[in-house]
Write a protein that holds these residues in place. Sequence first.
Motif, PDB file in Angstrom:
ATOM      1  N   ARG A 515       0.801  -1.247  -0.042  1.00  9.68           N
ATOM      2  CA  ARG A 515       0.062   0.175  -0.041  1.00  9.68           C
ATOM      3  C   ARG A 515       0.923   1.225  -0.155  1.00  9.68           C
ATOM      4  NH1 ARG A 515      -0.739   3.053   4.046  1.00  9.68           N
ATOM      5  NH2 ARG A 515      -0.173   1.616   5.567  1.00  9.68           N
ATOM      6  N   ILE A 516       1.926   1.266   0.830  1.00 10.64           N
ATOM      7  CA  ILE A 516       2.626   2.302   0.888  1.00 10.64           C
ATOM      8  C   ILE A 516       3.691   2.491  -0.427  1.00 10.64           C
ATOM      9  CG2 ILE A 516       4.829   3.470   2.137  1.00 10.64           C
ATOM     10  CD1 ILE A 516       3.484   1.958   4.515  1.00 10.64           C
ATOM     11  N   ASN A 517       4.238   1.270  -0.886  1.00 11.68           N
ATOM     12  CA  ASN A 517       4.785   1.342  -2.187  1.00 11.68           C
ATOM     13  C   ASN A 517       4.302   0.171  -3.193  1.00 11.68           C
ATOM     14  OD1 ASN A 517       6.819   1.563  -4.002  1.00 11.68           O
ATOM     15  ND2 ASN A 517       8.734   0.811  -2.741  1.00 11.68           N
ATOM     16  N   SER A 518       3.703   0.593  -3.921  1.00  6.55           N
ATOM     17  CA  SER A 518       3.208  -0.461  -4.947  1.00  6.55           C
ATOM     18  C   SER A 518       4.517  -1.117  -5.816  1.00  6.55           C
ATOM     19  CB  SER A 518       2.161   0.132  -5.881  1.00  6.55           C
ATOM     20  OG  SER A 518       2.636   1.153  -6.668  1.00  6.55           O
ATOM     21  N   GLU A 519       5.544  -0.477  -5.767  1.00 11.05           N
ATOM     22  CA  GLU A 519       6.510  -1.042  -6.472  1.00 11.05           C
ATOM     23  C   GLU A 519       7.427  -1.741  -5.494  1.00 11.05           C
ATOM     24  OE1 GLU A 519       6.827  -0.635 -10.204  1.00 11.05           O
ATOM     25  OE2 GLU A 519       4.597  -0.474  -9.410  1.00 11.05           O
ATOM     26  N   ASP A 520       7.187  -2.168  -4.414  1.00 12.53           N
ATOM     27  CA  ASP A 520       8.122  -3.002  -3.458  1.00 12.53           C
ATOM     28  C   ASP A 520       8.192  -4.521  -4.034  1.00 12.53           C
ATOM     29  OD1 ASP A 520       9.377  -4.282  -1.372  1.00 12.53           O
ATOM     30  OD2 ASP A 520       8.347  -2.845   0.077  1.00 12.53           O
ATOM     31  N   ALA A 521       9.309  -4.904  -4.656  1.00 11.74           N
ATOM     32  CA  ALA A 521       9.503  -6.214  -5.318  1.00 11.74           C
ATOM     33  C   ALA A 521       9.362  -7.175  -3.968  1.00 11.74           C
ATOM     34  CB  ALA A 521      10.341  -6.188  -6.009  1.00 11.74           C
ATOM     35  N   ALA A 522      10.084  -6.913  -3.087  1.00  9.57           N
ATOM     36  CA  ALA A 522      10.324  -7.744  -1.786  1.00  9.57           C
ATOM     37  C   ALA A 522       8.971  -8.146  -1.140  1.00  9.57           C
ATOM     38  CB  ALA A 522      11.323  -7.233  -0.800  1.00  9.57           C
ATOM     39  N   ALA A 523       8.281  -7.066  -1.149  1.00 11.76           N
ATOM     40  CA  ALA A 523       6.947  -7.470  -0.191  1.00 11.76           C
ATOM     41  C   ALA A 523       6.057  -8.257  -1.075  1.00 11.76           C
ATOM     42  CB  ALA A 523       6.028  -5.979  -0.052  1.00 11.76           C
ATOM     43  N   TYR A 524       6.085  -7.971  -2.513  1.00 13.40           N
ATOM     44  CA  TYR A 524       5.345  -9.105  -3.197  1.00 13.40           C
ATOM     45  C   TYR A 524       6.014 -10.374  -3.493  1.00 13.40           C
ATOM     46  CZ  TYR A 524       2.602  -5.355  -5.782  1.00 13.40           C
ATOM     47  OH  TYR A 524       1.600  -4.465  -6.396  1.00 13.40           O
ATOM     48  N   ASN A 525       7.263 -10.516  -3.299  1.00 14.96           N
ATOM     49  CA  ASN A 525       7.610 -11.812  -3.021  1.00 14.96           C
ATOM     50  C   ASN A 525       7.420 -12.369  -1.845  1.00 14.96           C
ATOM     51  OD1 ASN A 525       9.926 -13.875  -3.602  1.00 14.96           O
ATOM     52  ND2 ASN A 525      10.798 -13.284  -1.915  1.00 14.96           N
ATOM     53  N   ASN A 526       7.514 -11.613  -0.632  1.00  8.64           N
ATOM     54  CA  ASN A 526       6.993 -12.278   0.673  1.00  8.64           C
ATOM     55  C   ASN A 526       5.768 -12.633   0.696  1.00  8.64           C
ATOM     56  OD1 ASN A 526       9.782 -11.822   1.345  1.00  8.64           O
ATOM     57  ND2 ASN A 526       9.549 -10.085   2.353  1.00  8.64           N
ATOM     58  N   ARG A 527       4.886 -11.741   0.102  1.00 13.37           N
ATOM     59  CA  ARG A 527       3.377 -11.974   0.287  1.00 13.37           C
ATOM     60  C   ARG A 527       3.141 -13.542  -0.541  1.00 13.37           C
ATOM     61  NH1 ARG A 527      -1.268  -7.806  -1.524  1.00 13.37           N
ATOM     62  NH2 ARG A 527      -0.577  -8.487  -3.540  1.00 13.37           N
ATOM     63  N   GLY A 528       3.906 -13.650  -1.541  1.00 11.03           N
ATOM     64  CA  GLY A 528       3.694 -14.922  -2.437  1.00 11.03           C
ATOM     65  C   GLY A 528       4.043 -16.177  -1.609  1.00 11.03           C
ATOM     66  N   ILE A 529       5.006 -15.837  -0.696  1.00  7.27           N
ATOM     67  CA  ILE A 529       5.358 -17.187   0.119  1.00  7.27           C
ATOM     68  C   ILE A 529       4.327 -17.457   0.997  1.00  7.27           C
ATOM     69  CG2 ILE A 529       7.122 -17.868   1.726  1.00  7.27           C
ATOM     70  CD1 ILE A 529       9.332 -16.032   0.430  1.00  7.27           C
TER      71      ILE A 529
END
Length: 721
Positions: A515-529
């Motif tokens: 939400r804060i940074n829609s381009e945060d690749a690490a957050a997407y990766n971690n959420r995927g896990i």
Amino acid sequence: MEAKKDEVLQQIGENSKAATLCLKGKYGAGQKWSIGSGFFVEQDKIVTNIHVLAGKTKVTAITAKQLETEKAPIYHRIAKVVRDTVLQLVQGNRLQVREETAVYTIEGVTAFDAENDLALLKVVKTGVPLPLGNSDVLQRGEKVYGVGYSGGSEYKGMVGTILSAPNSDKPLKITFELPPNYSGGHSGGPVLNSKNEVIGVAVSGTVRVSSDGDEVTATTDSSTVIPLTALKALLTNSGKAEPLVTWQKRPLIQAYVQEAQGDEQLAQEKPKAAIAHYDTALTLNPNFARAYFSRALAKDLHGDSEGAIADYDNAIRLNPEDTTAYNNRGHVKSELGDSEGAIADYDNAIRLNPEDAAAYNHRGIEKAKLGASKANQAEITAAQQHYQDAIHDWTQAIKLDSEHVPTYNNRGRAKRHLGKFAASQGHTTTAQQYYQAAIDDYTHVLELNPEDAAAYNHRGIVKRHLGDTEGAVDDYNNAIRRNPEDTAAYNNRGIAKAHLGDTEGAIDDYDNAIRINSEDAAAYNNRGIAKRHLGDTEGAIDDYNNAIRINPGYTEAYNNRAVAKSDLGDSEANQGHPTEAQQHYQAAIDDWTQSIERNPNPEDATIYNNRAWYNYLVGQLEAEQGHEAEAQRLYQAALPDSDLAVRLSPSNAVYHTRGVVKAALGDYDGAIDDLSDAIRLDPQDAIAYRDRGRAKEALEQHEAAKSDFQKAKELDTNVGK
């Protein structure tokens, strides 16, 4: 100690007050007032800086007493006139009134030194000169005192510390303790020793550009002080006074005018306009070191890094002892990724000023970058050495400046990396020592600044490495309370929550990071896990897709997406859909290939082992369809991956994979050897017993095969022959 220092400063300030003048002049189209300083060196001679005079009109030299009088309320001034008049009437001729000159008329310039920014002025009336001392006997670390006039025409003194080794022919580098709301104006003023003797002439502070990691800053560095040798040479060469209006037209003086106009544009963050003025200044004076330095600042701000380096080269050529030029050039080289070149520049800055804490800090940053680069290339020993060297620099920086928060943060981060290396090498005790040392650094940061959100975040990471996951969550909570927009803290808290089994809570944190940074690749990766852990494989793949879209070189996201795709393949295979399973397996293999191409030397054997295993499975599916040649090709492709996985990490899993691959290729003896190693490493591996039994059966070792099948059945009744 502070009281004694203040007392000395006050006494020196009072003793120098009558001899130190405020030089006021008007400049520019708007005729704004400019303030500088000067002081008597002979009864009718005042020394100041060229840049105080260049481009100015209506320049006057005013005493501190006159400035105080002008600032006094009108009724105080009237009262003083009345009081003096009454005294004269009462005392008559007995009163000998000495009229103290309030404003000195400047007759002209009798000598100037364009290289050292000095000008000698002749005034109509006389004053009391300050005595000249001996700058050659000064020591690094010695206290000196600067006096002059700030932007509000107020006479002020400052305590300074000598940074550079005194050299009669070279400018001194001095750091001054600036008073609150200081706005400049001491240029041209005297710098005095504790005996109230002049040891140099103040010029100006220089701008140091630096970065402590995330933020680039430009701050006023140490002041340059012109040595007495230059001042004495000026006095020796003093001649007939040249009117200011004529002197101002000289090309060398006009170069100073252009430099000042460039500085004004640069202060307004207009680098292109500033560069044009510096260009003109250097046309007028090709040996103007300060203009090269300032143009380098402007070019760096304008994005011309190569041009900035070229200008710093010239500034250093003209002034080889300019520590700030070395520091700034090091910063630009760092921006260009030239850590080796940056380190060489910081080496020179430290050689010239071994007390420069900032240079040690920045050299440490570059050494740590080299460490990170070596780690990415799997050269762990070299990486460890670079991090150790960086820690040495940061430790020295802390000795020189024990309250500089970023240095502790930097050192803590390096210790954390060394802890990770030690842990990966099985050196648990050493790893824990590094982790605890890192925690100590971050804790010290929080003692200096309890609101430092980044320090809480970093300390949380280290606590998690030490197994204190709940303590880590507490630190992440503190980081987020202090900075609710800290995406890294949300990410890290999500990882910790997942480790504690709170997968839903982890997803909430990753949601906040995105939400804060829609381009945060690490957050997407971690959420995927986390989504995969909850069984949402398709949702996990969507998140990995976003991580890779944002960062196409994100190897971990490729690996995780491959695992998710292999999950889909396993699901299809279990449902009896071999064609669909094969498609998912092939997609997984493609992702592992992408990961390996982007990082050919990963430390993790799992990547190679996974690609080998799924090449083997696809080969099995091809064989079932009668495509034996394609199956053999896939087995052959799997074998080198298995070999590399065994070299990187000779575990049960990698031996098992290589064993079944060898069996598929007909190397049953080799298969038995590998499967025996797998069993040695995990005697409870029922499937390894079964697969070794199949290899023995292929070699017609029926009794030995039967024994392995029985053992597999004992360990797991679901494992068939």
